[in-house]
Design a protein around this motif. Structure first.
Motif, mmCIF file in Angstrom:
data_model
loop_
_atom_site.group_PDB
_atom_site.id
_atom_site.type_symbol
_atom_site.label_atom_id
_atom_site.label_comp_id
_atom_site.label_asym_id
_atom_site.label_seq_id
_atom_site.Cartn_x
_atom_site.Cartn_y
_atom_site.Cartn_z
ATOM 1 N N LYS A 1 9.555 20.250 -15.035
ATOM 2 C CA LYS A 1 9.920 19.837 -16.388
ATOM 3 C C LYS A 1 11.415 19.544 -16.499
ATOM 4 C CE LYS A 1 7.982 22.015 -19.810
ATOM 5 N NZ LYS A 1 7.671 23.064 -20.818
ATOM 6 N N ALA A 2 12.248 20.369 -15.838
ATOM 7 C CA ALA A 2 13.699 20.178 -15.931
ATOM 8 C C ALA A 2 14.124 18.866 -15.268
ATOM 9 C CB ALA A 2 14.428 21.360 -15.294
ATOM 10 N N ILE A 3 13.478 18.518 -14.153
ATOM 11 C CA ILE A 3 13.783 17.236 -13.497
ATOM 12 C C ILE A 3 13.316 16.078 -14.379
ATOM 13 C CG2 ILE A 3 13.211 15.763 -11.526
ATOM 14 C CD1 ILE A 3 13.066 18.254 -9.809
ATOM 15 N N ARG A 4 12.150 16.242 -14.976
ATOM 16 C CA ARG A 4 11.600 15.198 -15.852
ATOM 17 C C ARG A 4 12.516 14.961 -17.049
ATOM 18 N NH1 ARG A 4 7.030 17.434 -15.903
ATOM 19 N NH2 ARG A 4 6.857 18.243 -18.008
ATOM 20 N N GLU A 5 13.168 16.004 -17.497
ATOM 21 C CA GLU A 5 14.096 15.877 -18.619
ATOM 22 C C GLU A 5 15.270 14.967 -18.271
ATOM 23 O OE1 GLU A 5 17.639 18.390 -20.640
ATOM 24 O OE2 GLU A 5 16.076 19.517 -19.605
ATOM 25 N N LEU A 6 15.699 15.011 -17.006
ATOM 26 C CA LEU A 6 16.816 14.163 -16.587
ATOM 27 C C LEU A 6 16.401 12.711 -16.431
ATOM 28 C CD1 LEU A 6 18.720 16.193 -13.833
ATOM 29 C CD2 LEU A 6 19.320 15.905 -16.235
ATOM 30 N N GLY B 1 0.825 -1.208 0.000
ATOM 31 C CA GLY B 1 0.000 0.000 0.000
ATOM 32 C C GLY B 1 0.854 1.251 0.000
ATOM 33 N N ASN B 2 1.922 1.220 0.785
ATOM 34 C CA ASN B 2 2.836 2.359 0.830
ATOM 35 C C ASN B 2 3.530 2.548 -0.521
ATOM 36 O OD1 ASN B 2 4.309 4.507 2.002
ATOM 37 N ND2 ASN B 2 6.033 3.146 2.382
ATOM 38 N N GLY B 3 3.873 1.435 -1.173
ATOM 39 C CA GLY B 3 4.510 1.513 -2.484
ATOM 40 C C GLY B 3 3.604 2.164 -3.506
ATOM 41 N N GLU B 4 2.330 1.805 -3.484
ATOM 42 C CA GLU B 4 1.378 2.395 -4.427
ATOM 43 C C GLU B 4 1.193 3.883 -4.160
ATOM 44 O OE1 GLU B 4 -3.172 1.705 -6.085
ATOM 45 O OE2 GLU B 4 -2.327 0.376 -4.545
ATOM 46 N N THR B 5 1.088 4.258 -2.881
ATOM 47 C CA THR B 5 0.931 5.668 -2.518
ATOM 48 C C THR B 5 2.137 6.489 -2.957
ATOM 49 O OG1 THR B 5 -0.414 5.063 -0.607
ATOM 50 C CG2 THR B 5 0.547 7.267 -0.606
ATOM 51 N N LYS B 6 3.338 5.955 -2.672
ATOM 52 C CA LYS B 6 4.573 6.644 -3.041
ATOM 53 C C LYS B 6 4.652 6.827 -4.555
ATOM 54 C CE LYS B 6 7.481 7.334 0.556
ATOM 55 N NZ LYS B 6 8.290 8.546 0.802
ATOM 56 N N THR B 7 4.294 5.789 -5.290
ATOM 57 C CA THR B 7 4.354 5.846 -6.752
ATOM 58 C C THR B 7 3.446 6.939 -7.285
ATOM 59 O OG1 THR B 7 4.791 3.470 -6.875
ATOM 60 C CG2 THR B 7 4.032 4.552 -8.882
ATOM 61 N N GLN B 8 2.218 6.970 -6.802
ATOM 62 C CA GLN B 8 1.248 7.951 -7.285
ATOM 63 C C GLN B 8 1.708 9.370 -6.988
ATOM 64 O OE1 GLN B 8 -2.499 6.822 -5.531
ATOM 65 N NE2 GLN B 8 -2.785 5.069 -6.904
ATOM 66 N N GLU B 9 2.234 9.581 -5.778
ATOM 67 C CA GLU B 9 2.682 10.925 -5.402
ATOM 68 C C GLU B 9 3.912 11.325 -6.212
ATOM 69 O OE1 GLU B 9 2.627 14.592 -3.864
ATOM 70 O OE2 GLU B 9 1.067 13.055 -3.679
ATOM 71 N N PHE B 10 4.820 10.367 -6.390
ATOM 72 C CA PHE B 10 6.031 10.636 -7.174
ATOM 73 C C PHE B 10 5.670 11.058 -8.599
ATOM 74 C CE2 PHE B 10 9.151 9.034 -10.262
ATOM 75 C CZ PHE B 10 10.291 9.710 -9.850
ATOM 76 N N LEU B 11 4.829 10.289 -9.261
ATOM 77 C CA LEU B 11 4.471 10.588 -10.646
ATOM 78 C C LEU B 11 3.672 11.879 -10.753
ATOM 79 C CD1 LEU B 11 3.566 7.004 -11.885
ATOM 80 C CD2 LEU B 11 5.587 8.354 -12.484
ATOM 81 N N LYS B 12 2.834 12.127 -9.757
ATOM 82 C CA LYS B 12 2.053 13.363 -9.757
ATOM 83 C C LYS B 12 2.976 14.573 -9.714
ATOM 84 C CE LYS B 12 -1.390 15.884 -6.984
ATOM 85 N NZ LYS B 12 -2.210 15.839 -5.742
ATOM 86 N N GLN B 13 3.985 14.536 -8.852
ATOM 87 C CA GLN B 13 4.913 15.656 -8.745
ATOM 88 C C GLN B 13 5.853 15.730 -9.949
ATOM 89 O OE1 GLN B 13 6.816 16.693 -5.091
ATOM 90 N NE2 GLN B 13 5.322 15.630 -3.821
ATOM 91 N N LEU B 14 6.304 14.568 -10.426
ATOM 92 C CA LEU B 14 7.251 14.559 -11.539
ATOM 93 C C LEU B 14 6.666 15.207 -12.780
ATOM 94 C CD1 LEU B 14 10.036 13.547 -12.574
ATOM 95 C CD2 LEU B 14 8.865 11.474 -13.335
ATOM 96 N N PHE B 15 5.374 15.009 -13.011
ATOM 97 C CA PHE B 15 4.770 15.512 -14.247
ATOM 98 C C PHE B 15 4.091 16.873 -14.074
ATOM 99 C CE2 PHE B 15 5.496 11.134 -15.380
ATOM 100 C CZ PHE B 15 5.887 11.248 -16.704
ATOM 101 N N ARG B 16 4.417 17.555 -13.001
ATOM 102 C CA ARG B 16 3.977 18.945 -12.876
ATOM 103 C C ARG B 16 4.831 19.828 -13.789
ATOM 104 N NH1 ARG B 16 3.289 19.332 -6.285
ATOM 105 N NH2 ARG B 16 1.232 18.339 -6.175
ATOM 106 N N GLU B 17 4.240 20.926 -14.226
ATOM 107 C CA GLU B 17 4.941 21.809 -15.162
ATOM 108 C C GLU B 17 6.235 22.348 -14.575
ATOM 109 O OE1 GLU B 17 5.846 23.966 -18.559
ATOM 110 O OE2 GLU B 17 4.373 22.365 -18.240
ATOM 111 N N GLU B 18 6.222 22.677 -13.282
ATOM 112 C CA GLU B 18 7.415 23.268 -12.675
ATOM 113 C C GLU B 18 8.565 22.268 -12.546
ATOM 114 O OE1 GLU B 18 4.602 22.356 -9.107
ATOM 115 O OE2 GLU B 18 4.456 23.007 -11.209
#
Length: 665
Positions: free
Chosen positions: A262-267, A243-260
């Protein structure tokens, strides 16, 4: 034979190391099938100008350099499916792009009879083969016979009938005389046993010559689907609780694909850098508050730790440089290019020249250094034949910012404040600074360079009007925000951000600029201004913040007359249209004169193309200045207030304000 070696293969290759985790994990829990590009980047023949144009057309919403020169679509083939061709493969890719894991998956799938079931698989790490194969003079037949415990006759039977799948990992990791012998042996072996399938991996740019009878393919960077799949596997593997793994994944992807972000997502488009990003998030529950820390760790990982973890020794001249010296070299190269209008792509001769300048070496040696950087770290990539760039725009921007911060050439950095592609450099430089006095100087010179953009008599007159008009409003909003609000609605032909007013004062956030345009020069200024003046209740947001102005009695009388005059527009459009054709131009001119007299708006301004560009750059520079200010918490409060108070003012007014703020003797 397969049954006898099954357990050994699973034991050797069934697990993999995971960056940021202290234990090895099952290969099947983390593996995401790689995509293969059938056209190797360095083998393409593209003109630099064509590559640059391709980048520019996509750069407004896509920062990654991986697709430069590839057009909108590049054919990708599954890494496992490409094995079905039964051809020898040279698989090239960046450091940390997943080449070793890819071979581990192949040998595991073959071992389980799911891939190339008619063959006996073997995976040889060539850096280990340097020692293990020395006593066999690097002869692969003898080495495999000993490894599989087969007689000479049996090994010859297996190989001559093509019943082997030979996977050789890390050709770039064997150098010197042993490396030459091993490369020659691979070519000889492939010629001697054409029915055997041989797959070799090598870092991009590591080979000066090509192997005969090998198809060259390249490991592609992760696409969005693979990034998401890898993140799911990573957090589910690391987190004990599902359950913790699923929560972490969702939060990680949600933050990673925010517009601000973009530079981290590029890496995060190679397994190694995506693993680093996941590890940081796992430990902190967020990305670093200073993204520059992630960039710094990513560079250190590629420059030092990746080879160190794999016990790889390099013998080029470049190896003896310390980490700091390598970063200085890369920063020097990054700045040299970034200060040019075409800031991304290097001709190879140009790039070698910068290396030669910095290191004080001969041209031949500079070429060797370039090849070492490309093969060892993948930080410089040959995008097309003799056309290079940094592997990630984010790394280039970080290195540029680092150079300016170390040299403390703030005035030189500030001279680029009006150029939009410098935005991330400014943000990173602000993050890298950590002394209040440094910030004082940085913001001082940025403000000076911003105001210089508008040194033009007509533009200064325009700013004077902007100040006068804004000052006539009675509101609690900061004057600079009102100036920005008017400026942001100036002219649809001038590229101006609507975010600046809110950056200066968040109280204006409820004003929807696309809906409530007021007191501005638009196609039909009389309509909205009239509606606002006579029906203020329809514009509650303006009333709340005190923008609504009391009407001069004479102005109110004229507005009512005009209102009665145009009421036919809503009742008899045909009649109104006929009247407008006859009298509209004269009526519009008269109405504009009234607005100029009582509202000081709707002046006819004809800016030249050059002036429009200056206004766009000026607005962008002020937005950048505010964004940088909002990122810093330790700036002297008086300096912050002084900068905000003098935003968007003519230079004469700025000088007055600064003189009044000087401490008296």
């Amino acid at each position: 034979m397969r049954s006898r070696i099954y357990d050994n293969i699973q034991s050797l290759h069934g697990t993999m190391p995971l960056w940021g985790v202290d234990y090895w994990v099952p290969l099947g829990d983390l593996f995401v099938d790689v995509n293969i590009l059938e056209q190797v980047s360095s083998g393409r023949r593209s003109e630099l100008d064509d590559l640059w144009q391709d980048f520019r057309t996509r750069n407004s919403n896509y920062r990654s350099l991986d697709r430069i020169g590839l057009g909108k679509e590049q054919s990708r083939v599954s890494g496992l499916a490409v094995l079905n061709r039964n051809t020898n493969l040279m698989v090239v890719g960046k450091p940390g792009s997943g080449k070793t894991t890819y071979l581990q998956k192949i040998v595991s799938e073959c071992n389980n009879g799911k891939l190339q079931a008619q063959r006996i698989p073997v995976l040889i790490k060539l850096r280990e083969f340097v020692d293990d194969g020395r006593k066999y003079a690097y002869n692969l037949e003898q080495f495999l016979g000993q490894l599989w415990r087969l007689s000479n006759a049996d090994i010859e039977l297996v190989l001559s009938q093509g019943r082997a799948l030979v996977l050789l990992d890390g050709l770039d990791e064997v150098t010197g005389e042993a490396g030459k012998q091993i490369a020659n042996e691979i070519e000889r072996f492939a010629r001697a046993y054409p029915q055997v399938q041989v797959v070799v991996t090598c870092r991009t740019q590591s080979q000066e010559s090509r192997f005969e009878r090998f198809d060259y393919v390249e490991v592609a960077d992760f696409n969005e689907e693979q990034v998401r799949a890898f993140a799911v596997h990573w957090f589910w593997t690391v987190c004990v609780d599902a359950g913790n793994g699923e929560t972490k994944t969702q939060e990680f992807l949600k933050q990673l694909f925010r517009e601000e972000n973009k530079a981290i997502r590029e890496l995060a488009i190679t397994p190694i850098l995506l693993s680093l990003t996941c590890a940081v998030f796992q430990q902190t529950g967020k990305f670093y508050s200073k993204r520059s820390k992630l960039y710094e760790e990513g560079l250190e990982l590629l420059l030092v730790q990746w080879d160190k973890l794999r016990s790889v020794e390099r013998d080029e001249i470049y190896r003896d440089l310390s980490l700091d010296r390598k970063l200085e070299l890369l920063s020097y190269v990054a700045v040299k290019k970034f200060e040019q209008e075409q800031y991304v792509l290097f001709e190879q001769e140009e790039l070698e020249g910068y290396i030669r300048e910095f290191m004080g070496i001969e041209r031949r040696d500079s070429r060797g250094v370039l090849r070492a950087i490309a093969s060892q770290h993948g930080l410089l990539i040959e995008r097309s034949h003799k056309v290079w760039s940094f592997s990630h725009l984010t790394f280039q921007e970080y290195l540029v910012a680092k150079w300016f911060c170390k040299a403390q050439k703030w005035d030189l950095l500030a001279s680029h404040v009006g150029q939009q592609y410098w935005q991330e450099v400014f943000f990173t430089a602000i993050e890298l600074g950590n002394k209040p006095e440094e910030y004082d100087e940085i913001f001082h010179v940025i403000k000076i360079e911003t105001d210089k953009i508008m040194i033009d008599n007509e533009l200064q007159i325009f700013l004077t009007w902007l100040n006068e008009k804004s000052s006539s409003l009675h509101t609690k909003i900061k004057p600079a925000a009102i100036r920005a609000l008017y400026l942001s609605m100036l002219d649809p032909d001038i590229e101006i951000s609507n975010e600046l007013p809110k950056s200066i004062d968040p109280k204006v956030r409820n004003i929807i600029l696309d809906k409530y345009k007021f007191d501005v020069n638009i196609d039909n200024p009389w309509e909205i201004t009239l509606d606002f003046a006579l029906n203020p209740s329809k514009f509650p947001d303006f009333a709340e913040i005190g923008i609504a102005q009391e009407l001069h009695p004479e102005f109110a009388k004229i507005l009512i007359q005009f209102s009665n005059l145009v009421s036919d527009r809503y009742h008899n459009k045909e009649r109104f249209s006929t009247w407008w054709l006859l009298h509209g131009h004269e009526w519009d001119k008269s109405y504009r004169n009234v607005l100029i007299k009582y509202r000081n708006i709707c002046h006819v301004r004809k800016f030249s193309l050059s002036q429009k560009k200056k206004i766009s750059s000026y607005c962008y520079a002020n937005q950048l200045l505010m964004d940088c200010l909002n990122k810093v918490t330790i700036l002297n409060q008086k300096i912050r207030e002084q900068i905000e108070a003098t935003l968007l003012l003519p230079i004469g007014e700025i000088k007055k304000a600064n003189a009044n703020n000087k401490p008296s003797n």
